[in-house]
Design an enzyme around this catalytic site. Structure first.
Site, short mmCIF file in Angstrom:
data_model
loop_
_atom_site.label_atom_id
_atom_site.label_comp_id
_atom_site.label_asym_id
_atom_site.label_seq_id
_atom_site.Cartn_x
_atom_site.Cartn_y
_atom_site.Cartn_z
N SER A 184 48.35 68.60 17.40
CA SER A 184 48.68 68.30 18.79
C SER A 184 47.75 69.08 19.71
O SER A 184 47.23 70.14 19.32
CB SER A 184 50.13 68.69 19.10
OG SER A 184 50.41 68.61 20.48
N TYR A 197 56.96 75.16 18.78
CA TYR A 197 56.16 73.96 18.51
C TYR A 197 54.67 74.25 18.72
O TYR A 197 53.83 73.91 17.87
CB TYR A 197 56.61 72.84 19.43
CG TYR A 197 55.87 71.54 19.25
CD1 TYR A 197 56.15 70.71 18.16
CD2 TYR A 197 54.91 71.11 20.17
CE1 TYR A 197 55.48 69.51 17.99
CE2 TYR A 197 54.24 69.91 20.00
CZ TYR A 197 54.53 69.11 18.91
OH TYR A 197 53.87 67.92 18.76
N ASN A 198 54.33 74.90 19.84
CA ASN A 198 52.94 75.24 20.11
C ASN A 198 52.37 76.16 19.02
O ASN A 198 51.24 75.97 18.56
CB ASN A 198 52.81 75.94 21.47
CG ASN A 198 53.24 75.05 22.62
OD1 ASN A 198 53.36 73.84 22.47
ND2 ASN A 198 53.46 75.64 23.78
N ALA A 199 53.17 77.14 18.63
CA ALA A 199 52.72 78.09 17.60
C ALA A 199 52.53 77.40 16.26
O ALA A 199 51.56 77.65 15.53
CB ALA A 199 53.72 79.23 17.47
N ALA A 200 53.45 76.49 15.92
CA ALA A 200 53.37 75.78 14.64
C ALA A 200 52.14 74.88 14.60
O ALA A 200 51.43 74.81 13.57
CB ALA A 200 54.63 74.96 14.41
N LYS A 201 51.85 74.20 15.71
CA LYS A 201 50.68 73.32 15.75
C LYS A 201 49.37 74.13 15.70
O LYS A 201 48.39 73.71 15.08
CB LYS A 201 50.72 72.44 16.99
CG LYS A 201 51.82 71.38 16.98
CD LYS A 201 51.63 70.38 15.86
CE LYS A 201 52.64 69.24 15.95
NZ LYS A 201 52.47 68.23 14.87
#
Length: 342
Positions: A184, A197-201
């Protein structure tokens, strides 16, 4: 030793900038030549075995249809069997040579191992591994009621891609296949309320960038979509209480007045990029406009988030106010399916 670091601090940054300007024309020329070559030489996906995680809806569903139109054999994986069967049936009608459904929770390692084993047992090979499964959170960290929901996003987005890739590597190497990672723009465009979510992506991009440099004979394409029509942009997020339900009003606050691309267009761009063996795909391309700010002026981005996206103590954020002002504005930015979700 400190003097050496001081010397490097002073010399390397300007040297790197000079080197960038010197090498950029050559690299740009080679990239254009490669792009022209890929217009006529693309990977033939007929009869190739393609495994897609998160295939029951959204981007994963439409990735299945794009591969189906190219005559691939599909393994469709997700947790919802009924929806998977519907996607499989439609994919066959669109040209898939064969479809095979495997119910799997990619957050669990043993499920991922079984997924790869069943794929090889059914088809005997694997050519494309498409890692698409994902879920997003939508809450400020300080508003979380407990830590119970914290691991959900990382387990699904990050480990749910690492586990299948690990078990699939020998088979992909044997077929000289490709891993297609649906990451993403959130990996570098840190949108508020999506910390996990940002960290996982971001972890996903770093992991597969590193894997690309470590492996030979396996191609890796990393797709970075922006806001795309999906269950997430329809309002399905992990909330501060740890549940995942459809909440269109919360979606309005998150997406805001940002044009949302259709899932079909996104999937078409990803599969087309994988056919051309691209390293990265940003879709829509206009998201790249924010990258210079992220690299050189992050303060501007932080100011924009706080002013336009985050609510004040007494009122909703401007992004939501704009959408609430006139229904026609919402129709301009949202797809019909997103509006139906309300």
């Amino acid at each position: 030793m400190e003097l050496m670091h001081l010397f490097l601090d002073l010399v390397l940054p300007p040297a790197a900038i000079i080197g960038l300007f010197v090498t950029f024309p050559l690299v740009a020329f080679l990239n254009v030549m490669y792009w022209l070559l890929t217009l006529v030489r693309r990977e033939d996906l007929r009869n190739k075995v393609v495994l897609i995680t998160g295939a029951s809806s959204g981007i994963g569903e439409h990735l299945a249809y794009q591969y189906a139109q190219r005559g691939a054999r599909l393994v469709l994986s997700a947790r919802r069997e009924e929806k998977l069967n519907h996607v499989a049936e439609r994919a066959r009608s669109m040209g898939a040579v064969d479809t095979y459904v495997v119910v799997c929770d990619v957050a669990k390692e043993e499920n991922c191992k079984r997924l790869i084993e069943q794929t090889i047992g059914h088809y005997g090979q694997l050519n494309h591994l498409v890692l698409n499964a994902g879920v997003a959170n939508l809450f400020l960290l300080e508003d979380a009621k407990s830590t119970e929901g914290f691991p959900i996003v990382m387990d699904t987005v990050f480990w749910g891609a690492v586990y299948p890739a690990f078990y699939a590597l020998p088979y992909l190497r044997a077929s000289r296949g490709r891993i297609v990672v649906v990451a993403s723009v959130a990996s570098w465009l840190h949108y508020p309320r999506q910390t996990f979510y940002n960290a996982a992506k971001a972890a996903l991009v770093q992991f597969f960038d590193t894997l690309r440099s470590e492996t030979r004979g396996i191609g890796i394409t990393i797709a970075m979509p922006g806001f795309i029509e999906s269950e997430m942009t329809q309002g399905k997020f992990i909330s501060e209480t740890g549940d995942a339900s459809l909440k269109p009003k919360a979606r309005d606050e998150q997406v805001g007045p940002t044009p949302v691309l259709s899932t079909k267009a996104c999937a078409e761009a990803i599969v087309s990029g994988a056919e051309r063996k691209k390293h990265y795909i940003v879709v829509p391309v206009w998201y790249l406009s924010f990258l210079p700010y992220r690299l050189w002026m992050p303060e501007v981005m932080e100011w924009a988030w706080k002013v336009f996206v985050l609510p004040s103590r007494h009122s909703a954020p401007p992004s939501k106010k704009i959408l609430d002002k006139d229904p026609m504005i919402k129709k301009t930015f949202y797809t019909p399916n997103m509006l139906k979700a309300e």
